[in-house]
Design a protein around this motif. Structure first.
Motif, PDB file in Angstrom:
ATOM      1  N   ARG A 289       0.839  -1.213   0.000  1.00  0.00           N
ATOM      2  CA  ARG A 289       0.000   0.000   0.000  1.00  0.00           C
ATOM      3  C   ARG A 289       0.862   1.246   0.000  1.00  0.00           C
ATOM      4  O   ARG A 289       0.570   2.228  -0.681  1.00  0.00           O
ATOM      5  N   SER A 290       1.945   1.200   0.750  1.00  0.00           N
ATOM      6  CA  SER A 290       2.843   2.348   0.801  1.00  0.00           C
ATOM      7  C   SER A 290       3.565   2.545  -0.543  1.00  0.00           C
ATOM      8  O   SER A 290       3.728   3.673  -1.008  1.00  0.00           O
ATOM      9  N   ASP A 292       2.395   1.937  -3.417  1.00  0.00           N
ATOM     10  CA  ASP A 292       1.448   2.570  -4.356  1.00  0.00           C
ATOM     11  C   ASP A 292       1.466   4.090  -4.237  1.00  0.00           C
ATOM     12  O   ASP A 292       1.014   4.791  -5.146  1.00  0.00           O
ATOM     13  N   HIS A 293       1.942   4.607  -3.100  1.00  0.00           N
ATOM     14  CA  HIS A 293       2.041   6.066  -2.930  1.00  0.00           C
ATOM     15  C   HIS A 293       3.507   6.475  -2.800  1.00  0.00           C
ATOM     16  O   HIS A 293       3.857   7.361  -2.010  1.00  0.00           O
TER      17      HIS A 293
END
Ligand code: F0G
Length: 428
Positions: A289-290, A292-293
Motif C-alpha cells: 500500500r505504501s 502505491d504512494h
C-alpha cells in the motif's frame, strides 16, 4: 571501508564493534547494519567460491559460509554453528511457468529454500546469528515468530547448547513449525496477539532479561540471508536474471536481497542488478500500500491471511526494504489468499511443493506478467521460502473445499483390501 567488520546505525551512522550485542542503535534506536572489509574483486572471489563448492569440506559444505567474505569474514571454522544449510536447488517447471503466463519454461525458475535443514530460508540467517551469539557470550537467545524463525532458532540454539525463548501468536502458527519449535526444545510462549505484538514483547522482554534477540532486526541474520542471492547468482553463472520475486512480511528478507545485490555489484560479481518484486498477501499488505504512494508514508494494518508466515501488519525492517526496492527499481505488489492457494496447488502438483506464503511469490509473478510489468522475453527467479510440510493443514483444507475452477489433487478414497475395490477407485 574499515579493515575489520563493524556495526553501523542506518539512521545516525553511529559505529559499534563487531561483537557488540546492542539489539538497536544505542544513540537513536535505529537498526544496525554490518559492514565488512572490502573482499577481493569479482573474478578472484568467484573462483574462491567455486573451489569451496567443489571441495565441500568443513564449513565450505554450507551454502552460507562458502560466501563468508561477504557474510562474516572474521568467524573462524571452529566458531561456526552449522547444520550445514543452503545448497538449495534452482528448478524449472513447465506447468508452473505456463500457469504464470510464460511462453518458455526457462523464463521462470524457482529457488527452493524449503530444502534447508529446518525447511525454510531462516536457517541461512540463523547459522550466522547463533554463531555470533556464541562468539559474543550470549546466555540465551529469543525471537518473535510466525513459526519458521522459531523452528530455526530452536534447532540452531540446541546445536549451540544455548537456551531459547520464542514468542508466537496463539493459534496462528502452522502445525509443522510448531512441532519443530517444541521438539527442538525452545521455551515456547503462546502470546494472545499477532506477530506484531509478539515482536514488541520479545524486544522489551529480551532487553530487560539480558537475552539476545535474533529476529531479522539483528544484522547478523541479514548477512546470512544474503546468501540466497549469492547462491542463486552463482547457479546462473553470475548472469543475473531480470527479476527476483519473493514473499514479504517483516521485510528482513527484502532488505537482505537489496543488500546482497549491492554487495555483489560492489565486489564485481555481477554487472547488472535484477529488479526485486516483493509480494505480500492482500490482507497483510502495508508495504504494498505504501509503495502505491511512492512510500510517502509508513503504513500499518491489522493483518489477516491464510499465509500465516507473512501475517504481519507493522514490518520492522521498513527503511531497509524501501531502499532495496528503490535501488533495484523494484515493485511491491499483493495477491489474494485465493491466488496464493491456486499458485500453491500448481506448485504442489508439479512435484515441487511449498508452504502457502512461499506461493505468494509465484502468484505475484503471474500478476505482473498479466499487467505487462514483466515483459515478454524476461527471466524471473521466484524464491520459495518454505517447505510444503510446514503447513499440512492448509493442503487438507484447500483440497477438501473443492472449487470447480481451481486445480485440485485426487481426493483419498477409503477401500476394503480387495483388488475389485482398487479397480473401482481407478475408474472413478
Ligand atoms: N516466507 C516464509 C515462509 C516466512 O516464514 C517468512 C517470514 C517470509 C516469507 C517473509 O520474510 O519476514 O523477512 O519479509 N517469517 C517470519 C517468521 C516472520 O517468524 O518465521 P520477511
Amino acid at each position: 571501508m574499515k579493515s575489520v567488520s563493524m556495526q553501523v546505525c542506518e539512521d545516525c551512522g553511529a559505529e559499534l564493534g563487531e561483537l557488540s550485542c546492542e539489539p538497536v542503535c544505542p544513540v537513536c534506536g535505529g537498526l544496525l547494519d554490518l559492514t565488512h572489509p572490502a573482499p577481493s574483486r569479482g573474478a578472484e572471489l568467484r573462483s574462491v567460491f567455486a573451489d569451496r563448492r567443489r571441495a565441500m569440506r568443513g564449513v565450505d559444505a554450507s551454502g552460507v559460509w562458502r560466501y563468508r567474505e561477504l557474510v562474516l569474514p572474521s568467524a573462524t571454522s571452529d566458531e561456526v554453528v552449522t547444520h550445514p544449510e543452503g545448497n538449495t536447488p534452482l528448478m524449472d517447471s513447465r506447468a508452473v511457468a505456463r500457469w504464470a503466463g510464460f511462453a518458455r519454461t526457462d523464463q521462470l525458475l524457482v529457488k527452493h529454500e524449503g530444502h534447508n535443514p529446518t525447511g525454510s530460508f531462516k536457517d541461512r540467517g540463523m547459522t550466522v546469528a547463533i554463531t555470533q551469539a556464541k562468539r559474543s557470550g550470549a546466555r540465551a537467545v529469543a525471537c518473535a515468530s510466525t513459526g519458521n524463525t522459531s523452528a530455526s532458532l530452536a534447532a540452531y540454539a540446541a546445536r549451540a547448547e544455548l537456551p531459547s525463548l520464542v514468542f508466537v501468536p496463539q493459534g496462528k502458527v502452522a502445525a509443522g513449525k510448531l512441532a519443530q519449535t517444541i521438539a527442538h526444545g525452545a521455551r515456547t510462549l503462546f502470546v494472545r496477539g499477532g506477530f506484531d505484538e509478539c515482536l514488541a514483547l520479545a524486544r522489551s522482554a529480551s532487553a530487560e532479561l539480558g537475552i539476545q534477540l535474533l529476529n531479522s532486526v539483528n544484522p547478523f541474520r541479514i548477512e546470512g540471508q544474503k546468501t540466497i542471492l549469492f547462491e542463486l547468482l552463482e547457479q546462473l553463472g553470475w548472469d543475473a536474471p531480470d527479476w527476483i520475486a519473493l514473499p514479504a512480511g517483516n521485510l528482513g528478507n527484502t532488505s537482505a536481497f537489496g543488500k546482497a545485490l549491492r554487495d555483489a555489484r560492489a565486489a564485481g560479481l555481477i554487472d547488472r542488478v535484477p529488479r526485486l518484486c516483493a509480494v505480500q498477501a492482500e490482507g497483510a499488505a502495508p508495504f504494498a500500500r505504501s509503495f502505491d504512494h511512492a512510500f510517502a508514508e509508513r503504513v500499518t494494518v491489522k493483518p489477516e491471511t491464510i499465509a500465516t508466515a507473512i501475517r504481519i501488519g507493522a514490518p520492522a525492517s521498513w527503511n531497509r526494504a524501501v531502499r532495496a526496492i528503490r535501488e533495484t527499481n523494484g515493485i511491491v505488489t499483493s495477491v489474494s489468499d485465493a491466488e496464493i492457494l491456486e499458485a500453491k496447488a500448481v506448485i504442489d502438483a508439479a512435484g515441487i511443493g511449498c508452504e502457502p506464503a512461499s506461493a505468494a511469490s509465484v502468484a505475484g509473478v503471474r500478476k505482473l506478467v498479466r499487467s505487462g510489468a514483466i515483459r515478454g522475453g524476461e527471466q524471473v527467479v521466484a524464491v520459495l521460502t518454505g517447505h510444503l510440510l510446514k503447513d499440512p493443514d492448509a493442503v487438507v483444507a484447500y483440497h477438501a473445499a473443492r472449487q470447480p475452477d481451481r486445480p485440485h489433487a485426487n481426493p483419498p478414497i477409503e477401500i476394503e483390501p480387495l483388488v475389485s475395490e482398487v479397480e473401482r477407485a481407478m475408474r472413478g
